[in-house]
Motif scaffolding. Structure first.
Motif, PDB file in Angstrom:
ATOM      1  N   PHE A 240      10.965 -11.004 -25.822  1.00  0.00           N
ATOM      2  CA  PHE A 240      10.616  -9.788 -25.706  1.00  0.00           C
ATOM      3  C   PHE A 240      11.552  -8.726 -24.984  1.00  0.00           C
ATOM      4  CE2 PHE A 240       6.521 -12.167 -26.461  1.00  0.00           C
ATOM      5  CZ  PHE A 240       6.134 -11.460 -27.469  1.00  0.00           C
ATOM      6  N   GLU A 241      11.719  -7.419 -25.445  1.00  0.00           N
ATOM      7  CA  GLU A 241      12.308  -6.441 -24.819  1.00  0.00           C
ATOM      8  C   GLU A 241      11.300  -5.660 -24.382  1.00  0.00           C
ATOM      9  OE1 GLU A 241      15.248  -2.660 -25.207  1.00  0.00           O
ATOM     10  OE2 GLU A 241      15.188  -3.945 -26.800  1.00  0.00           O
ATOM     11  N   VAL A 242      11.279  -5.415 -22.897  1.00  0.00           N
ATOM     12  CA  VAL A 242      10.020  -4.780 -22.265  1.00  0.00           C
ATOM     13  C   VAL A 242      10.570  -3.736 -21.008  1.00  0.00           C
ATOM     14  CG1 VAL A 242       8.483  -6.516 -22.504  1.00  0.00           C
ATOM     15  CG2 VAL A 242       9.908  -6.458 -20.461  1.00  0.00           C
ATOM     16  N   PRO A 243      10.038  -2.780 -20.863  1.00  0.00           N
ATOM     17  CA  PRO A 243      10.217  -1.802 -19.700  1.00  0.00           C
ATOM     18  C   PRO A 243       9.893  -2.687 -18.585  1.00  0.00           C
ATOM     19  CG  PRO A 243       8.535  -0.931 -21.154  1.00  0.00           C
ATOM     20  CD  PRO A 243       8.711  -2.038 -21.519  1.00  0.00           C
ATOM     21  N   VAL A 244      10.756  -2.259 -17.481  1.00  0.00           N
ATOM     22  CA  VAL A 244      10.643  -3.128 -16.072  1.00  0.00           C
ATOM     23  C   VAL A 244       9.163  -2.633 -15.705  1.00  0.00           C
ATOM     24  CG1 VAL A 244      11.207  -3.297 -13.776  1.00  0.00           C
ATOM     25  CG2 VAL A 244      12.950  -2.796 -15.545  1.00  0.00           C
ATOM     26  N   PRO A 245       8.301  -3.667 -15.358  1.00  0.00           N
ATOM     27  CA  PRO A 245       6.908  -3.651 -15.023  1.00  0.00           C
ATOM     28  C   PRO A 245       7.058  -2.701 -13.657  1.00  0.00           C
ATOM     29  CG  PRO A 245       7.225  -5.630 -15.803  1.00  0.00           C
ATOM     30  CD  PRO A 245       8.574  -5.177 -15.609  1.00  0.00           C
ATOM     31  N   LYS A 246       5.939  -1.976 -13.466  1.00  0.00           N
ATOM     32  CA  LYS A 246       5.900  -1.115 -12.012  1.00  0.00           C
ATOM     33  C   LYS A 246       6.169  -2.033 -10.603  1.00  0.00           C
ATOM     34  CE  LYS A 246       3.267   2.792 -13.937  1.00  0.00           C
ATOM     35  NZ  LYS A 246       1.937   3.547 -13.961  1.00  0.00           N
ATOM     36  N   GLY A 247       5.483  -3.134 -10.966  1.00  0.00           N
ATOM     37  CA  GLY A 247       5.563  -3.774  -9.689  1.00  0.00           C
ATOM     38  C   GLY A 247       6.866  -4.425  -9.381  1.00  0.00           C
ATOM     39  N   TRP A 248       7.771  -4.205 -10.388  1.00  0.00           N
ATOM     40  CA  TRP A 248       9.177  -4.929 -10.247  1.00  0.00           C
ATOM     41  C   TRP A 248      10.228  -3.840  -9.875  1.00  0.00           C
ATOM     42  CZ3 TRP A 248       9.763  -8.544 -15.033  1.00  0.00           C
ATOM     43  CH2 TRP A 248       8.556  -9.868 -14.867  1.00  0.00           C
ATOM     44  N   LEU A 249       9.783  -2.550  -9.907  1.00  0.00           N
ATOM     45  CA  LEU A 249      10.702  -1.742  -9.681  1.00  0.00           C
ATOM     46  C   LEU A 249      11.358  -1.734  -8.420  1.00  0.00           C
ATOM     47  CD1 LEU A 249       8.936   1.535 -11.555  1.00  0.00           C
ATOM     48  CD2 LEU A 249      10.878   0.201 -12.369  1.00  0.00           C
ATOM     49  N   ASP A 250      12.853  -1.486  -8.310  1.00  0.00           N
ATOM     50  CA  ASP A 250      13.528  -1.108  -7.163  1.00  0.00           C
ATOM     51  C   ASP A 250      13.306  -2.643  -6.327  1.00  0.00           C
ATOM     52  OD1 ASP A 250      14.319   1.235  -7.688  1.00  0.00           O
ATOM     53  OD2 ASP A 250      12.312   1.984  -7.036  1.00  0.00           O
ATOM     54  N   LYS A 251      13.147  -3.670  -7.148  1.00  0.00           N
ATOM     55  CA  LYS A 251      13.393  -5.016  -6.423  1.00  0.00           C
ATOM     56  C   LYS A 251      14.343  -5.839  -7.289  1.00  0.00           C
ATOM     57  CE  LYS A 251       8.587  -5.163  -5.250  1.00  0.00           C
ATOM     58  NZ  LYS A 251       7.440  -6.023  -5.107  1.00  0.00           N
ATOM     59  N   THR A 252      14.988  -6.814  -6.819  1.00  0.00           N
ATOM     60  CA  THR A 252      15.972  -7.910  -7.226  1.00  0.00           C
ATOM     61  C   THR A 252      15.407  -8.977  -7.920  1.00  0.00           C
ATOM     62  OG1 THR A 252      16.398  -9.120  -5.371  1.00  0.00           O
ATOM     63  CG2 THR A 252      17.662  -7.197  -5.537  1.00  0.00           C
ATOM     64  N   VAL A 253      15.947  -9.465  -8.810  1.00  0.00           N
ATOM     65  CA  VAL A 253      15.605 -10.489  -9.564  1.00  0.00           C
ATOM     66  C   VAL A 253      15.341 -11.659  -8.438  1.00  0.00           C
ATOM     67  CG1 VAL A 253      16.062 -12.443 -11.539  1.00  0.00           C
ATOM     68  CG2 VAL A 253      16.717 -10.103 -11.919  1.00  0.00           C
ATOM     69  N   GLY A 254      16.148 -11.952  -7.499  1.00  0.00           N
ATOM     70  CA  GLY A 254      16.018 -12.853  -6.907  1.00  0.00           C
ATOM     71  C   GLY A 254      14.652 -12.620  -5.845  1.00  0.00           C
ATOM     72  N   GLN A 255      14.442 -11.574  -5.539  1.00  0.00           N
ATOM     73  CA  GLN A 255      13.245 -11.228  -4.778  1.00  0.00           C
ATOM     74  C   GLN A 255      11.870 -11.476  -5.459  1.00  0.00           C
ATOM     75  OE1 GLN A 255      14.268  -6.975  -3.854  1.00  0.00           O
ATOM     76  NE2 GLN A 255      14.281  -7.349  -1.623  1.00  0.00           N
ATOM     77  N   LEU A 256      11.876 -11.336  -6.785  1.00  0.00           N
ATOM     78  CA  LEU A 256      10.649 -11.398  -7.614  1.00  0.00           C
ATOM     79  C   LEU A 256      10.445 -12.978  -7.999  1.00  0.00           C
ATOM     80  CD1 LEU A 256      11.251  -8.337 -10.001  1.00  0.00           C
ATOM     81  CD2 LEU A 256       9.266  -8.556  -8.277  1.00  0.00           C
ATOM     82  N   ASP A 257      11.714 -13.584  -7.858  1.00  0.00           N
ATOM     83  CA  ASP A 257      11.379 -15.107  -8.351  1.00  0.00           C
ATOM     84  C   ASP A 257      10.709 -15.313  -9.755  1.00  0.00           C
ATOM     85  OD1 ASP A 257      11.747 -17.730  -8.250  1.00  0.00           O
ATOM     86  OD2 ASP A 257      10.426 -18.141  -6.508  1.00  0.00           O
ATOM     87  N   ILE A 258      10.950 -14.656 -10.633  1.00  0.00           N
ATOM     88  CA  ILE A 258      10.249 -14.628 -11.846  1.00  0.00           C
ATOM     89  C   ILE A 258       9.831 -15.966 -12.590  1.00  0.00           C
ATOM     90  CG2 ILE A 258      10.291 -13.454 -14.193  1.00  0.00           C
ATOM     91  CD1 ILE A 258      11.693 -11.127 -12.872  1.00  0.00           C
ATOM     92  N   ARG A 259      10.908 -16.808 -12.698  1.00  0.00           N
ATOM     93  CA  ARG A 259      10.865 -18.010 -13.425  1.00  0.00           C
ATOM     94  C   ARG A 259       9.812 -18.766 -12.729  1.00  0.00           C
ATOM     95  NH1 ARG A 259      15.629 -22.233 -15.179  1.00  0.00           N
ATOM     96  NH2 ARG A 259      14.266 -23.645 -16.267  1.00  0.00           N
TER      97      ARG A 259
ATOM     98  N   LYS B 266       7.345 -17.803 -10.594  1.00  0.00           N
ATOM     99  CA  LYS B 266       5.887 -17.260 -10.595  1.00  0.00           C
ATOM    100  C   LYS B 266       5.504 -17.134 -12.026  1.00  0.00           C
ATOM    101  CE  LYS B 266       6.598 -14.671  -6.268  1.00  0.00           C
ATOM    102  NZ  LYS B 266       6.856 -13.351  -5.871  1.00  0.00           N
ATOM    103  N   TYR B 267       6.280 -16.733 -12.787  1.00  0.00           N
ATOM    104  CA  TYR B 267       5.560 -16.222 -14.101  1.00  0.00           C
ATOM    105  C   TYR B 267       5.939 -17.220 -15.596  1.00  0.00           C
ATOM    106  CZ  TYR B 267       5.344 -11.953 -11.339  1.00  0.00           C
ATOM    107  OH  TYR B 267       5.121 -11.270 -10.395  1.00  0.00           O
ATOM    108  N   GLY B 268       6.936 -18.085 -15.226  1.00  0.00           N
ATOM    109  CA  GLY B 268       7.275 -18.996 -16.332  1.00  0.00           C
ATOM    110  C   GLY B 268       8.058 -18.483 -17.395  1.00  0.00           C
ATOM    111  N   PHE B 269       8.786 -17.325 -16.993  1.00  0.00           N
ATOM    112  CA  PHE B 269       9.623 -17.054 -18.086  1.00  0.00           C
ATOM    113  C   PHE B 269      10.923 -16.258 -17.426  1.00  0.00           C
ATOM    114  CE2 PHE B 269       6.446 -13.766 -17.671  1.00  0.00           C
ATOM    115  CZ  PHE B 269       7.033 -12.593 -17.291  1.00  0.00           C
ATOM    116  N   ASN B 270      11.998 -16.063 -18.276  1.00  0.00           N
ATOM    117  CA  ASN B 270      13.329 -15.928 -18.041  1.00  0.00           C
ATOM    118  C   ASN B 270      13.769 -14.377 -18.158  1.00  0.00           C
ATOM    119  OD1 ASN B 270      14.043 -18.803 -16.554  1.00  0.00           O
ATOM    120  ND2 ASN B 270      13.880 -19.374 -18.729  1.00  0.00           N
TER     121      ASN B 270
END
Length: 215
Positions: free
Chosen positions: A149-168, A170-174
């Motif tokens: 999916f192509e998506v806008p950056v969610p509000k809760g992710w703004l101005d954070k780095t990929v490393g800080q969010l640990d997306i894979r 926490k959320y199970g996707f890359n």
């Protein structure tokens, strides 16, 4: 570059020919309508007027020498079925056939088609997901359970780095790539900063993406 035999150059077949031409592939187009063949000539390497139900005609084209044979016949399912069967019996290595209905797909697969093109159904699903959500800008189905999916950056992710969010974790996707001002950057690192002027290409299981992005 691949050599491709394209049978049927109505509206759908013509669009395929144009795209293949832009990608630099060698395309032989076949149709039984002289006007359609003449219209497609600027976009293909060669074109022939003929009846693809005729096995001798197909044999004369050397179908086993093509990397892919695409049957894009839309208006006559019987012709599509006979053409698909002829191609496989003549040794075509990969036959891709267009289907308009589920029953057509079943018959085509039983009679030589290796893969099915289902443009109306595929486009309908894309449109439903794309325009049925405020958060999806584009969508590519990879299989029954995975998608991009192509998506806008969610509000809760703004101005954070990929490393800080640990997306894979926490959320199970890359995050596969980041787009900014129409340019794609596939070099996503833990230090990649997510801002409001960017969009994300995320890859994962459909149910995880559906749950997080409210699809």
């Amino acid at each position: 570059m691949k050599s491709i035999l394209l049978i049927g150059v109505g509206r759908f077949g013509k669009h395929i020919a144009i795209q293949l031409n832009q990608l630099g592939h060698q395309v032989m187009a076949v149709d039984n309508d002289e006007e359609r063949v003449n219209e497609i000539l600027p976009y293909v390497t060669d074109a022939q007027i003929g009846d693809s139900r005729n096995a001798e005609f197909l044999k004369s084209l050397g179908v086993n020498n093509f990397d892919v044979c695409i049957v894009a016949i839309a208006s006559d399912f019987q012709s599509s079925l006979e053409t698909t069967l002829n191609l496989k019996e003549l040794g075509a290595s990969l036959v891709v056939a267009r289907a308009a209905r589920d029953v057509h797909a079943k018959f085509l697969l039983r009679n030589g088609a290796d893969e099915i093109l289902y443009p109306e159904k595929q486009l309908a699903k894309w449109a439903a997901i794309r325009y049925g959500s405020d958060h999806i800008l584009d969508y590519i189905e990879l299989d029954e359970t995975h998608a991009i999916f192509e998506v806008p950056v969610p509000k809760g992710w703004l101005d954070k780095t990929v490393g800080q969010l640990d997306i894979r974790k926490k959320y199970g996707f890359n995050i596969m790539a980041v787009k900014q001002y129409g340019k794609m950057n596939a070099s996503v690192t833990p230090d990649t900063l997510l801002t409001s002027d960017k969009t994300l290409l995320v890859l994962g299981e459909y149910h995880s993406l559906q749950k997080y992005f409210h699809i």
